[in-house]
Design an enzyme around this catalytic site. Structure first.
Site, short mmCIF file in Angstrom:
data_model
loop_
_atom_site.label_atom_id
_atom_site.label_comp_id
_atom_site.label_asym_id
_atom_site.label_seq_id
_atom_site.Cartn_x
_atom_site.Cartn_y
_atom_site.Cartn_z
N HIS A 25 0.83 -1.21 0.00
CA HIS A 25 0.00 0.00 0.00
C HIS A 25 0.87 1.26 0.00
O HIS A 25 0.68 2.17 -0.83
CB HIS A 25 -0.91 0.00 1.22
CG HIS A 25 -1.84 1.17 1.29
ND1 HIS A 25 -3.09 1.17 0.73
CD2 HIS A 25 -1.68 2.40 1.87
CE1 HIS A 25 -3.67 2.33 0.94
NE2 HIS A 25 -2.83 3.10 1.63
N GLU A 26 1.80 1.32 0.92
CA GLU A 26 2.64 2.52 1.03
C GLU A 26 3.60 2.65 -0.15
O GLU A 26 3.95 3.76 -0.54
CB GLU A 26 3.43 2.49 2.34
CG GLU A 26 2.56 2.53 3.59
CD GLU A 26 1.64 3.75 3.63
OE1 GLU A 26 2.01 4.81 3.07
OE2 GLU A 26 0.54 3.64 4.21
N HIS A 29 1.89 4.71 -2.80
CA HIS A 29 2.01 6.15 -2.53
C HIS A 29 3.42 6.64 -2.86
O HIS A 29 3.60 7.68 -3.50
CB HIS A 29 1.72 6.44 -1.06
CG HIS A 29 0.29 6.22 -0.66
ND1 HIS A 29 -0.77 6.76 -1.35
CD2 HIS A 29 -0.26 5.56 0.39
CE1 HIS A 29 -1.90 6.43 -0.76
NE2 HIS A 29 -1.62 5.69 0.30
#
Length: 377
Positions: A25-26, A29
């Protein structure tokens, strides 16, 4: 020694599972932020005290922290890890330096960075499913009865645990989902069910009586149900797919899971379904441990993909502090061409934090109640 066994079966798989999903997920980003020229100060798996870390050539400090219940990308100029505010250092930056600061990006670029985290979770799930379809074949939950609900049509009709349902009213049952579909289509509440039991086929006649389901708001709905629960063990048909077919079916599988999850959330919101199915960190640890003990690595990987989809979907909910909240705020600013006031944003973020904490408490309560019932069952 039992506590050591439980650590191996429950704690270790949970930490591996959560660590991978948070990293994915990170990383979404991080990748898009770097692509747009944003300076990333920290990439953390976990919160709190740093256990280990290193700084790369571009100044990003990669670390693993002591509390492994999430993670974050901290951009230069963020007041905190949630990117909910600006630090004082931003006031003295030059125009050139501002180009690398998340806070000064145009709204559509902020939206791209916010979407990238959930998108990475979805991409991860698609890759997992496609790899399984390519290497092993299609998978599904077989129509094998794990348990029969007391007093249900299934119990009264003679269906037993471990029965494999072959047909309902002459229609072939290929997976567990087909059962609900065929039961809903049964005319006059009659169902002829053929099951495979200990190698022998048995034909059973069932009277499908509507069951009253009471939602949290007190509203009662009537629904025809067979009254069986899934065995929750997957089967693979070993017919491998080509690359294009595997990717296509992986996308379809991911979409179907998303649609089913949204349907369940909608039923909770409208009161058609109770909130007891809402689970949190404890539930995830429990499920990952059960899968590790009772099933194989394939089931664990698929569970990881399912959880990745849910993580991506939840983060898209329009709640301040979540990615979806950032998306909505920046979309409003994009349309109106005006930045929302700092005080108003602060109020939104505090409200979002309160809502998230309330949901966490509710989920944890459900988890504890479920564990107590399990221990004393």
């Amino acid at each position: 020694m039992q506590w050591l066994v439980n650590i191996v079966y429950y704690v270790v798989p949970f930490l591996v599972l959560l660590g991978i999903l948070v990293f994915v997920h990170e990383l979404g980003h991080f990748f898009v932020a770097r692509l747009l020229g944003v300076r990333v100060d920290e990439f953390s798996i976990g919160f709190g005290k740093e256990l280990c870390g290193r700084t790369d050539k571009k100044g990003t400090h990669w670390k693993i922290a002591a509390v492994p219940l999430g993670g974050y990308c901290k951009f230069f100029g963020d007041e905190d890890a949630s990117s909910a505010g600006e630090s004082e250092v931003l006031k003295d930056l030059s125009e050139e330096e501002r180009k690398h600061v998340f806070q000064f990006l145009p709204p559509f670029k902020k939206i791209l960075i916010a979407v990238a985290g959930p998108a990475a979770n979805y991409l991860f799930a698609i890759v997992v499913f496609a790899a399984i379809f390519l290497s092993l074949g299609k998978m599904d939950f077989p129509p094998i009865v794990g348990a029969v609900i007391p007093g249900s049509a299934a119990e009264q009709g003679g269906i037993k645990a471990q029965d494999r349902i072959l047909t309902i009213n002459g229609h072939e049952i290929k997976n567990f989902t087909d059962i609900n579909y065929e039961v809903a289509l049964a005319a006059d509440g009659k169902a002829e069910v053929v099951v495979l039991r200990n190698g022998d086929e048995k034909k059973l006649q069932l009277n499908l009586v509507p069951v009253e389901l009471k939602g949290q708001n007190g509203k009662v709905t009537r629904q025809v149900m067979l009254g069986v629960k899934s065995l929750s063990v997957m089967e693979v048909d070993h017919e491998r797919l080509g690359f294009a077919e595997a990717v296509r079916d992986a996308v379809v599988e991911t979409w179907d899971i998303t649609a089913a999850t949204l349907r369940g959330v909608g039923q909770m919101v409208t009161g058609q379904r109770g909130g007891e199915d809402v689970g949190g960190i404890i539930r995830i640890a429990e499920l990952s441990g059960d899968i590790t003990k009772e099933n194989g690595i394939l089931d664990f990987v698929v569970f990881m993909a399912l959880l990745s989809i849910n993580l991506g979907l939840i983060n898209l909910f329009p709640i301040p502090l979540l990615d979806g909240g950032h998306i909505v705020i920046n979309f409003i600013e994009l349309v109106t061409r005006r930045e929302l006031g700092a005080t108003f944003k602060e109020i939104l973020f505090k409200a979002g934090f309160a809502l998230i904490m309330a949901l966490m408490v509710f989920a944890t309560w459900n988890d504890v109640v479920r564990l107590i019932n399990r221990w004393f069952a």
